[in-house]
Design a protein around this motif. Sequence first.
Motif, PDB file in Angstrom:
ATOM      1  N   VAL A 153       0.855  -1.199   0.000  1.00 36.25           N
ATOM      2  CA  VAL A 153       0.000   0.000   0.000  1.00 36.25           C
ATOM      3  C   VAL A 153       0.884   1.240   0.000  1.00 36.25           C
ATOM      4  O   VAL A 153       1.789   1.374   0.830  1.00 36.25           O
ATOM      5  CB  VAL A 153      -0.912   0.041   1.250  1.00 36.25           C
ATOM      6  CG1 VAL A 153      -1.815   1.269   1.208  1.00 36.25           C
ATOM      7  CG2 VAL A 153      -1.752  -1.222   1.366  1.00 36.25           C
ATOM      8  N   ARG A 154       0.606   2.143  -0.934  1.00 34.52           N
ATOM      9  CA  ARG A 154       1.314   3.419  -0.974  1.00 34.52           C
ATOM     10  C   ARG A 154       0.278   4.527  -1.033  1.00 34.52           C
ATOM     11  O   ARG A 154      -0.324   4.775  -2.085  1.00 34.52           O
ATOM     12  CB  ARG A 154       2.234   3.463  -2.209  1.00 34.52           C
ATOM     13  CG  ARG A 154       2.953   4.806  -2.421  1.00 34.52           C
ATOM     14  CD  ARG A 154       3.863   5.101  -1.270  1.00 34.52           C
ATOM     15  NE  ARG A 154       4.681   6.305  -1.408  1.00 34.52           N
ATOM     16  CZ  ARG A 154       4.581   7.350  -0.579  1.00 34.52           C
ATOM     17  NH1 ARG A 154       3.623   7.414   0.341  1.00 34.52           N
ATOM     18  NH2 ARG A 154       5.422   8.353  -0.686  1.00 34.52           N
ATOM     19  N   ASN A 155       0.023   5.149   0.108  1.00 34.74           N
ATOM     20  CA  ASN A 155      -0.908   6.278   0.171  1.00 34.74           C
ATOM     21  C   ASN A 155      -0.134   7.536   0.528  1.00 34.74           C
ATOM     22  O   ASN A 155       0.667   7.524   1.442  1.00 34.74           O
ATOM     23  CB  ASN A 155      -1.979   6.034   1.248  1.00 34.74           C
ATOM     24  CG  ASN A 155      -2.926   4.900   0.878  1.00 34.74           C
ATOM     25  OD1 ASN A 155      -3.028   4.517  -0.284  1.00 34.74           O
ATOM     26  ND2 ASN A 155      -3.615   4.367   1.868  1.00 34.74           N
ATOM     27  N   GLN A 184       4.441  -1.195  -9.286  1.00 35.04           N
ATOM     28  CA  GLN A 184       5.661  -1.032  -8.507  1.00 35.04           C
ATOM     29  C   GLN A 184       5.856   0.450  -8.196  1.00 35.04           C
ATOM     30  O   GLN A 184       5.720   1.299  -9.074  1.00 35.04           O
ATOM     31  CB  GLN A 184       6.892  -1.537  -9.281  1.00 35.04           C
ATOM     32  CG  GLN A 184       8.175  -1.374  -8.470  1.00 35.04           C
ATOM     33  CD  GLN A 184       9.443  -1.836  -9.187  1.00 35.04           C
ATOM     34  OE1 GLN A 184      10.370  -2.298  -8.569  1.00 35.04           O
ATOM     35  NE2 GLN A 184       9.486  -1.689 -10.504  1.00 35.04           N
ATOM     36  N   CYS A 185       6.189   0.745  -6.953  1.00 36.29           N
ATOM     37  CA  CYS A 185       6.500   2.120  -6.591  1.00 36.29           C
ATOM     38  C   CYS A 185       7.908   2.428  -7.079  1.00 36.29           C
ATOM     39  O   CYS A 185       8.801   1.576  -6.992  1.00 36.29           O
ATOM     40  CB  CYS A 185       6.402   2.320  -5.085  1.00 36.29           C
ATOM     41  SG  CYS A 185       6.635   4.044  -4.629  1.00 36.29           S
ATOM     42  N   ALA A 186       8.117   3.668  -7.550  1.00 33.94           N
ATOM     43  CA  ALA A 186       9.454   4.070  -8.001  1.00 33.94           C
ATOM     44  C   ALA A 186      10.460   3.999  -6.862  1.00 33.94           C
ATOM     45  O   ALA A 186      11.660   3.913  -7.075  1.00 33.94           O
ATOM     46  CB  ALA A 186       9.410   5.484  -8.569  1.00 33.94           C
ATOM     47  N   GLY A 187       9.958   4.017  -5.621  1.00 34.40           N
ATOM     48  CA  GLY A 187      10.834   3.970  -4.454  1.00 34.40           C
ATOM     49  C   GLY A 187      11.148   2.557  -3.976  1.00 34.40           C
ATOM     50  O   GLY A 187      11.839   2.402  -2.962  1.00 34.40           O
ATOM     51  N   GLY A 193       3.988   3.057 -10.517  1.00 38.31           N
ATOM     52  CA  GLY A 193       2.834   3.043  -9.613  1.00 38.31           C
ATOM     53  C   GLY A 193       2.160   4.390  -9.454  1.00 38.31           C
ATOM     54  O   GLY A 193       0.929   4.496  -9.498  1.00 38.31           O
ATOM     55  N   ALA A 194       2.964   5.446  -9.330  1.00 41.86           N
ATOM     56  CA  ALA A 194       2.448   6.785  -9.049  1.00 41.86           C
ATOM     57  C   ALA A 194       1.393   7.276 -10.042  1.00 41.86           C
ATOM     58  O   ALA A 194       0.573   8.140  -9.712  1.00 41.86           O
ATOM     59  CB  ALA A 194       3.596   7.789  -9.006  1.00 41.86           C
ATOM     60  N   ARG A 195       1.428   6.752 -11.268  1.00 47.30           N
ATOM     61  CA  ARG A 195       0.438   7.226 -12.265  1.00 47.30           C
ATOM     62  C   ARG A 195      -0.826   6.375 -12.260  1.00 47.30           C
ATOM     63  O   ARG A 195      -1.780   6.672 -12.976  1.00 47.30           O
ATOM     64  CB  ARG A 195       1.030   7.242 -13.684  1.00 47.30           C
ATOM     65  CG  ARG A 195       2.447   7.785 -13.787  1.00 47.30           C
ATOM     66  CD  ARG A 195       2.619   9.235 -13.423  1.00 47.30           C
ATOM     67  NE  ARG A 195       4.037   9.576 -13.345  1.00 47.30           N
ATOM     68  CZ  ARG A 195       4.576  10.384 -12.434  1.00 47.30           C
ATOM     69  NH1 ARG A 195       3.836  10.983 -11.540  1.00 47.30           N
ATOM     70  NH2 ARG A 195       5.870  10.617 -12.441  1.00 47.30           N
ATOM     71  N   ASP A 254       8.232  15.617  -7.844  1.00 55.67           N
ATOM     72  CA  ASP A 254       8.533  14.342  -7.197  1.00 55.67           C
ATOM     73  C   ASP A 254       8.568  13.284  -8.312  1.00 55.67           C
ATOM     74  O   ASP A 254       8.262  13.589  -9.454  1.00 55.67           O
ATOM     75  CB  ASP A 254       7.413  14.035  -6.189  1.00 55.67           C
ATOM     76  CG  ASP A 254       7.840  13.000  -5.170  1.00 55.67           C
ATOM     77  OD1 ASP A 254       8.933  12.447  -5.294  1.00 55.67           O
ATOM     78  OD2 ASP A 254       7.050  12.741  -4.244  1.00 55.67           O
ATOM     79  N   TYR A 255       8.931  12.045  -7.953  1.00 56.59           N
ATOM     80  CA  TYR A 255       8.965  10.960  -8.947  1.00 56.59           C
ATOM     81  C   TYR A 255       9.742  11.357 -10.202  1.00 56.59           C
ATOM     82  O   TYR A 255       9.292  11.197 -11.331  1.00 56.59           O
ATOM     83  CB  TYR A 255       7.541  10.478  -9.284  1.00 56.59           C
ATOM     84  CG  TYR A 255       6.925   9.752  -8.108  1.00 56.59           C
ATOM     85  CD1 TYR A 255       7.410   8.508  -7.700  1.00 56.59           C
ATOM     86  CD2 TYR A 255       5.896  10.321  -7.369  1.00 56.59           C
ATOM     87  CE1 TYR A 255       6.886   7.854  -6.592  1.00 56.59           C
ATOM     88  CE2 TYR A 255       5.367   9.673  -6.252  1.00 56.59           C
ATOM     89  CZ  TYR A 255       5.873   8.449  -5.879  1.00 56.59           C
ATOM     90  OH  TYR A 255       5.359   7.810  -4.784  1.00 56.59           O
ATOM     91  N   LYS A 256      10.936  11.917  -9.942  1.00 55.06           N
ATOM     92  CA  LYS A 256      11.884  12.233 -11.011  1.00 55.06           C
ATOM     93  C   LYS A 256      13.243  11.808 -10.499  1.00 55.06           C
ATOM     94  O   LYS A 256      13.452  11.746  -9.287  1.00 55.06           O
ATOM     95  CB  LYS A 256      11.883  13.735 -11.303  1.00 55.06           C
ATOM     96  CG  LYS A 256      10.571  14.230 -11.886  1.00 55.06           C
ATOM     97  CD  LYS A 256      10.647  15.682 -12.337  1.00 55.06           C
ATOM     98  CE  LYS A 256       9.363  16.050 -13.073  1.00 55.06           C
ATOM     99  NZ  LYS A 256       9.443  17.392 -13.676  1.00 55.06           N
TER     100      LYS A 256
HETATM  101 MO    MO Z   1       4.856   5.234  -5.528  1.00 55.13          MO
END
Ligand code: MO
Length: 457
Positions: free
Chosen positions: A123-125, A171-174, A283-285, A308-310
């Motif tokens: 979970v990524r909130n 997948q989260c970029a992190g 994931g972020a999108r 963010d996410y760059k």
């Molecule tokens: Mo993410």
Amino acid sequence: MSKRIWVSFRSGVYDITDFVGQHPGGDKILMSSGGALEPFWTLFAVHKTREVFKMLEKYRIGNLDSKDRTVEKPGVDSTPDPYDNDPLRHPVLRVRSKKPFNAEPPEELLTQQFLTPKEIFFVRNHLPVPEIDIENYTLEIEGFGLKEPKTLTLDEIKKKFPKHTVISTIQCAGNRRDEMNKVKEVKGLSWGSAAISNAKWSGARLVDVLQYCGLDFDDQNIKHVQFDGLDFDVSSNPYGASVEAIKALNPNADFLVAYEMNDEDIPLDHGFPLRLIAPGVVGARNVKWLSRIVLSDEESHSHWQRKDYKSFSPNIDWHNVDFESAPSIQELPVQSAICEPREGQLVQMDENRNIQMSGYAWSGGGRKVIRVDVSADEGINWVTAELQQEDSPLNRTYSWTLWKANIPVPKEWKSGHKVELVCRATDSHYNIQPENVRNLWNLRGVLNNSWHRILNN
Ligand code: MO
Ligand code: MTE
């Protein structure tokens, strides 16, 4: 005295110390130690048989006090907590932050099955889970190429369009940020290697919905498709993201306005009732609690799209970063990780001096994983893993690959020595994971796809 291991089930308390060694599922049983068995048995339903109940009875040492049998509601004080609407979560999740809620499953559970069960899907909130008024839920669609804005109800989305299904890994970029943080501190949520999960998503194709709204797909102003969620930050800006139109509006890209995850309603944490599924995209999108789609000539103005996410060069740090100088992360690079054995675990060799390894591999943009290699000697010798994957075309593979390999232990290795196990994947474009995390360092700790390394005894 050595430490005893106890669990509870219904009203009983059981000392299972002497059973642990006989558990067919190995030491996974320890995850329930000190707590209730029910949530684990819901996940692994093989336990719900009379034989298992009878066996457990042998270990009963007492009963729970009646006040401990029900899950207690956390006390509410006078100020409403924006997180009050957050759902209950499975206790096996490793919580990385409570508010907002971020958690990943233990790696050794992640690759037990091809489709990740909802209970352990990471979970990524970024914000509190929004309250959903299901009766009045609508999706707004507006922007270039439309004569007028349109509003669709949930029912219309479910009934007006053919139901389309895609297995897509998120997948989260992190993911794997912790390893990068060890090189030099990064700013970001701590993540092990399980900020990734795989599910079967069903819903209406984005292009079908837009066509129904009368979109002129040839309108040259449409450069980006923006998506907003129903979760808002303190300045009342929703979580938002965008994807290049050339990608999102391509019917082969399989973008979905999804309402099902693994054949059920999408759980609240994962975007109930509607979520964008952007297969092969970071994931972020994949915007949860989807409420608005905008056909635009520019990217989403959301913080998470622009600030963010760059990723940047290792020389860039917070005093000299210019977020506008880098494109937003979209498709993710080829990735893999070892899920078993775990870091620090004692190496279990079989009679042929082999170690059994398993894990996942995935690549963004629909690129299929074509090979996973593992090594126990710093990459001098490699063994090619056996792959479990979907039968999908090379450039439309959105689901992960699970892999298993038997790797011979180096000859000079003796019990008690450390052995480093590594894995790396290659995708259908022959992209291969880079060797070291050091060279990938960036201030936000994203895109760590270096060889995954596990140090064992
Ligand atoms: Mo993410
Ligand atoms: N959508 C909304 N509305 N709000 C969010 O915080 N987080 C994003 C994305 N979609 C997010 C969102 C990020 S960064 C990731 S990695 C994925 O959701 C995580 O999806 P999951 O929680 O279902 O695993």
